[in-house]
Design an enzyme around this catalytic site. Structure first.
Site, PDB file in Angstrom:
ATOM      1  N   LYS A  79      10.056  -4.788   6.644  1.00  0.00           N
ATOM      2  CA  LYS A  79      11.587  -4.848   7.697  1.00  0.00           C
ATOM      3  C   LYS A  79      11.077  -3.839   8.237  1.00  0.00           C
ATOM      4  CE  LYS A  79      14.546  -5.633   3.743  1.00  0.00           C
ATOM      5  NZ  LYS A  79      13.043  -4.562   3.170  1.00  0.00           N
ATOM      6  N   THR A  80      11.432  -2.524   8.110  1.00  0.00           N
ATOM      7  CA  THR A  80      11.126  -1.533   9.182  1.00  0.00           C
ATOM      8  C   THR A  80       9.956  -1.626  10.163  1.00  0.00           C
ATOM      9  OG1 THR A  80      12.683  -0.555   7.528  1.00  0.00           O
ATOM     10  CG2 THR A  80      11.225   0.990   9.202  1.00  0.00           C
ATOM     11  N   ASP A 124      19.361  -0.764   8.791  1.00  0.00           N
ATOM     12  CA  ASP A 124      19.337  -1.136   7.772  1.00  0.00           C
ATOM     13  C   ASP A 124      20.905  -0.461   6.339  1.00  0.00           C
ATOM     14  OD1 ASP A 124      17.364  -0.958   5.601  1.00  0.00           O
ATOM     15  OD2 ASP A 124      16.783   0.514   5.185  1.00  0.00           O
ATOM     16  N   THR A 173      18.333  -5.702   1.468  1.00  0.00           N
ATOM     17  CA  THR A 173      17.831  -6.505  -0.143  1.00  0.00           C
ATOM     18  C   THR A 173      18.467  -7.185  -0.838  1.00  0.00           C
ATOM     19  OG1 THR A 173      18.733  -4.160  -1.000  1.00  0.00           O
ATOM     20  CG2 THR A 173      16.362  -3.834  -0.385  1.00  0.00           C
ATOM     21  N   ARG A 232       4.161  -1.903   0.219  1.00  0.00           N
ATOM     22  CA  ARG A 232       4.450   0.124  -0.025  1.00  0.00           C
ATOM     23  C   ARG A 232       3.411   0.359  -1.475  1.00  0.00           C
ATOM     24  NH1 ARG A 232       9.972   1.394   0.198  1.00  0.00           N
ATOM     25  NH2 ARG A 232       9.853   1.739   2.459  1.00  0.00           N
TER      26      ARG A 232
END
Length: 358
Positions: A79-80, A124, A173, A232
């Site tokens: 997302k970032t 965020d 999230t 990640r």
């Protein structure tokens, strides 16, 4: 390779997990060097990537700012990274903050009033923003205006403050916690899915090149299979396997080296770590596969209830190893098979099916 910041404070047990979704500051610094810079480099999320590409190209053709974008999905899916790509594709600067950092409407007003025309504001964990700030954001997104309250009590006055057009990129999230009025103000909503093993292999190969690490196809596949569908985690495991290969082997990552390295770090073939296996082992050995209450299971594992529920269970449920029922948690046949154990009734000669009928 795709990354995603996570401003949610990790739990005590979940913060240092090799397969956890959160990233600490040191890891975020490593991530920054590995992030893709444009949509062409971004791996996976084909539907979201295609739709977002159309939105950005249309905005550039109109010489206008892009619509506000909402990205939802689990930590670590990108997302970032996508927010930074949006800014790069639009040729605009980006400002990054988080919902927990905005506790008052004044905090948000200070950020909004300092934005330049076309700037991208990445927010965020947007669902964790305070309610007063959230209500101010409604007007800012729709009318590019905020009302700043000056004074208190009967003498307070609202001063309208015009804002330059900007693009808000919200990430969450837990999309279900967003109120409908906020959700409806986003022009584009994209849900980030977990990655297929083949996509994670592409992520790993790209990161290996950037890290100057030699890995073959089977080595990348072994890491991808233990990465929980999350880029990640895949890159984190790659760095740990790289360390093992440099110390214990010739530096080349093969399937055997990757498997041995991840066994050292207690990440098994399905991506389960110590906590995951502890939950399943307690459920099978102590409670015969369940059903058992969450609090009882947490005590048996020696962890807090929230740790078991929020850190371990989501992946176990997604993998079909554990089920949540009104009577409590139960293990599925796949859990018995994964740990190499036999359900009690099956061991006694029964069919073993009734154990899972509850």
């Amino acid at each position: 390779m795709n990354w995603d910041d996570d401003s949610v404070p990790p739990t005590a047990a979940g913060g240092d997990r090799l397969v956890g979704g959160a990233a600490d500051r040191e890891e975020q610094a490593v991530e920054a060097a590995l992030r893709p810079k444009d949509l062409g480099e971004f791996v996976g999320q084909e539907r979201v990537r295609e739709q977002l590409d159309l939105v950005l190209k249309a905005a550039r053709a109109r010489n206008a700012t892009a619509d506000h974008v909402l990205l939802s999905g689990a930590p670590g899916l990108g997302k970032t990274t996508l927010s930074m790509i949006i800014a790069a594709e639009m040729g605009a600067p980006i400002r990054i903050t988080s919902g927990p950092a905005i506790q008052h409407a004044g905090d948000l007003a200070a950020i909004l009033s300092s934005l330049t025309e076309g700037e991208v504001l990445f927010l965020d964990e947007i669902h964790r923003m305070s309610r007063p700030a959230e209500e101010m954001l409604y007007m800012a997104m729709e009318d590019f205006r905020v009302d700043v309250i000056v004074g208190k009590g009967p003498g307070a006055t609202a001063i309208p403050l015009e804002l330059p057009p900007f693009t808000l990129v919200g990430a969450t999230t837990r999309a279900g916690l967003l109120p409908p009025p906020l959700r409806d103000r986003f022009g584009f909503t994209g849900h980030m899915e977990f990655y297929a093993p083949a996509e994670l292999q592409r992520v790993i190969h790209r990161s290996a090149r950037l890290l100057d690490v030699e890995t073959d196809a089977e080595g990348a596949a072994e890491i991808a299979g233990r990465s929980r569908g999350t880029p990640r985690i895949a890159n984190r495991l790659l760095r740990r396997v790289r360390d093992y290969a440099q110390v214990k082997a010739d530096g080349v990552i093969t399937r055997e080296i990757a498997a041995r390295a991840l066994d050292v770090y207690e990440v098994d073939a399905r991506g389960l770590d110590r906590l995951d296996r502890a939950v399943l082992t307690a459920l099978l050995k102590l409670f015969g596969g369940g059903p058992v209450g969450l609090s009882t299971l947490a005590v048996a594992v020696g962890e807090e209830r929230e740790t078991v529920e929020e850190v371990a269970e989501p992946f176990l449920v997604r993998e079909g190893l554990l089920a949540r029922t009104p009577r409590g948690r139960i293990a599925t046949p796949a859990a018995w098979e994964h740990l190499g154990m036999v359900p009690p009734r099956q061991a006694a000669g029964g069919g073993g099916e009734a154990l899972f009928d509850a």
